[in-house]
Design an enzyme around this catalytic site. Sequence first.
Site, short mmCIF file in Angstrom:
data_model
loop_
_atom_site.label_atom_id
_atom_site.label_comp_id
_atom_site.label_asym_id
_atom_site.label_seq_id
_atom_site.Cartn_x
_atom_site.Cartn_y
_atom_site.Cartn_z
N ASP A 1 3.52 -13.29 6.76
CA ASP A 1 3.54 -14.75 6.84
C ASP A 1 4.95 -15.27 6.59
OD1 ASP A 1 2.54 -17.45 6.89
OD2 ASP A 1 0.60 -16.66 6.25
N LYS B 1 -1.13 -6.05 3.47
CA LYS B 1 -0.35 -6.05 4.72
C LYS B 1 0.09 -7.48 5.06
CE LYS B 1 -2.21 -1.80 6.64
NZ LYS B 1 -3.33 -1.52 5.71
N ASP C 1 -3.01 -3.59 -0.97
CA ASP C 1 -2.69 -3.39 0.45
C ASP C 1 -3.17 -4.61 1.24
OD1 ASP C 1 -2.21 -2.57 3.00
OD2 ASP C 1 -3.54 -0.83 2.94
O1 3DU Z 1 -8.71 6.44 6.87
P1 3DU Z 1 -9.01 6.35 5.39
O2 3DU Z 1 -10.44 6.03 5.07
O3 3DU Z 1 -8.48 7.54 4.64
O4 3DU Z 1 -8.22 5.08 4.80
C1 3DU Z 1 -6.85 4.87 5.04
C2 3DU Z 1 -6.37 3.67 4.27
O5 3DU Z 1 -5.00 3.45 4.52
C3 3DU Z 1 -7.07 2.37 4.64
O6 3DU Z 1 -7.10 1.57 3.46
C4 3DU Z 1 -6.17 1.74 5.66
O7 3DU Z 1 -6.27 0.35 5.68
C5 3DU Z 1 -4.81 2.17 5.16
N1 3DU Z 1 -3.79 2.30 6.18
C6 3DU Z 1 -3.95 3.13 7.24
O8 3DU Z 1 -4.98 3.78 7.37
C7 3DU Z 1 -2.91 3.24 8.19
C8 3DU Z 1 -1.77 2.57 8.03
O9 3DU Z 1 -0.80 2.73 8.89
C9 3DU Z 1 -1.62 1.76 6.93
C10 3DU Z 1 -2.65 1.66 6.03
#
Ligand code: 3DU
Length: 212
Positions: A63, A60, A58
């Site tokens: 670029d 994201k 991930d």
């Molecule tokens: O909130 P949590 O700790 O369950 O983590 C959520 C994960 O998903 C984290 O790695 C974050 O970077 C990713 N993420 C989002 O939370 C929201 C998004 O829209 C995209 C990725």
Amino acid sequence: MAELLLALDVKGREEAARVALACEGELDAIKIGYPLVLSTGLGIVKELAKANIPIIADFKVADIPNTNALICEEVFAAGCSGIITHAFCGSDSLLAIVDGAHDHGGSAFVVCEMSHPGALDFLSGANAERMAKMAKESGADGIIAPATRPDRTAVLRSVIGGSMKIYSPGVGAQGAQPEDVKKYVDGIIVGRAIYESADPGKAAHEFRVRAL
Ligand code: 3DU
């Protein structure tokens, strides 16, 4: 029925190994990102690969096409099987990720609408729907859509149709429940509610069962 993806946003090899081991058998994939990779290096992917489930990077990515292609080379050479990219840099940048992933036998997932409140500033609504359409046209394997706004995830599902995957973050620490979103998505992404739990294996098991 949705899969369970662990967002392994811990720091350091030992902590990553502890949580991954505790969750063995409960996960369908592990999602890694900057917190883990910046604290350990990309070599962590080979260590996590012992769990024998897909590792999704991930990063994201956002670029120009050439840089995106170079990022793909490193991510897939390290052993990842998927990459998460932004779409707002435009269709050529997005295509560089999708082609880069597919050239290496991997998958590409496109952030369309984010789960946090600030997503409503840009990464939501018509912009999100436009990016979902772009994701579909690019040949991407799936999109990322918010469990915190299941109604929006349902809309994005209708934009992309049934053949692409949706992975959905926001379950647990951000307040969403697996039951909110599981009927629209292929997988829920859970981070803190598992890796900060006193018993990550038990927490993962409970989320896995609730996502079924
Ligand atoms: O909130 P949590 O700790 O369950 O983590 C959520 C994960 O998903 C984290 O790695 C974050 O970077 C990713 N993420 C989002 O939370 C929201 C998004 O829209 C995209 C990725």
